[in-house]
Design an enzyme around this catalytic site. Structure first.
Site, PDB file in Angstrom:
ATOM      1  CG  ASP A  25      -1.944   1.051   1.239  1.00 19.32           C
ATOM      2  OD1 ASP A  25      -2.260   1.562   0.149  1.00 19.32           O
ATOM      3  OD2 ASP A  25      -2.460   1.378   2.325  1.00 19.32           O
ATOM      4  CG  ASN A  73      -7.659  -2.471  -5.914  1.00 20.75           C
ATOM      5  OD1 ASN A  73      -6.723  -3.236  -5.717  1.00 20.75           O
ATOM      6  ND2 ASN A  73      -7.973  -1.503  -5.056  1.00 20.75           N
TER       7      ASN A  73
END
Ligand code: FPP
Length: 250
Positions: A25, A73
């Site tokens: 991330d 996503n």
């Protein structure tokens, strides 16, 4: 390939997990800090994944599972989704020779059947090409969601019940585990999340029941050897009890 000093991967004072999960991330924030487009952050993140593979292989990790694209996503702007798909294809074209040199077998976890054919082809070919490599398995979670994995495992058992192949009583923790995407891969001993967030974000929900967590503020493209080593040093101090008592108490 750069030479490493002789004791760079010494495990003295460290514990190397057999199975490691990493939530990659912070690519977007890394790019923003440099006034670059988010795509540059993802590119730097992919480059860093190659470094992580190399470092984990040399330390002796056996299974490395990385979160590259979640079932959520898809809600990002189409241009970013397209860029991540493109990067996925490029990653294996560009880095497979180095993965091969490091003895790294590649596998994929996630709802792979729902991906476009060109991506499924990369998965198939990557798995076939690397099947004989022995040092470490790199497991790329792509179109992966922990809830979807559990749901699909439950559907698979329910189908067998409906067809009379098994009874309701045959639905156990073990039989459900056996219907997960890669049942032979051990649950992660340790999960690392860089970039300061403290959440699991639908990653390995079933498998993380007894995983240790390690978080860091460093953004993913900057997460290197030193941080990995710190994580393993800290992991050595953890007392994993799996719901029982510590060895000292028992
Ligand atoms: C999260 O950071 C990262 C992703 C959604 C993509 C991760 C992908 C890579 C590291 C490279 C691609 C790897 C392969 C195998 C192709 P973010 O974009 O949410 O960062 P932010 O929270 O700072 O915005």
């Amino acid at each position: 390939m750069a030479k490493d000093s002789k004791d760079k991967f010494s495990t003295e004072g460290l514990k190397v997990p057999e199975s490691l999960g990493v939530i990659m991330d912070g690519n977007g924030r890394w790019a923003k800090k440099r006034l670059l487009p988010r795509s540059a952050g993802h590119r730097a993140g992919a480059e860093n994944l190659k470094e992580l593979c190399r470092n984990c292989g040399r330390y002796g990790v056996k299974y490395l599972t990385v979160y590259a694209f979640s079932t959520e996503n898809w809600s990002r702007p189409q241009s970013e989704v397209d860029q991540l798909m493109k990067l996925f294809v490029e990653f294996f074209e560009k880095y497979d020779p180095e993965l091969e040199e490091e003895g790294i077998r590649v596998r994929f976890t996630g709802d792979i059947d729902a991906l476009p054919e060109n991506i499924r082809k990369v998965c198939r070919e990557g798995e076939e090409r690397s099947a004989g490599r022995q040092k470490m398995q790199l497991i790329v979670a792509f179109n992966y969601g922990g809830r979807r994995e559990i749901t699909q495992a439950a559907q698979s058992l329910a189908r067998d019940v409906a067809e009379g192949k098994i009874s309701v009583e045959d639905i156990t923790e073990d039989s459900l585990s056996s219907r997960m995407y890669l049942p032979d891969v051990p649950d992660p001993d340790l999960i690392i999340r860089p970039s300061g967030e403290m959440r699991i974000s639908n990653f390995l929900l079933w498998e993380c029941a007894y995983s240790e967590f390690w978080v860091s503020d460093t953004l993913w493209p900057d997460f290197g050897y030193d941080e990995l080593t710190s994580a393993f040093r800290d992991y050595a101090k953890r007392d994993r009890r799996f719901g029982g008592l510590s060895k000292k108490e028992g």
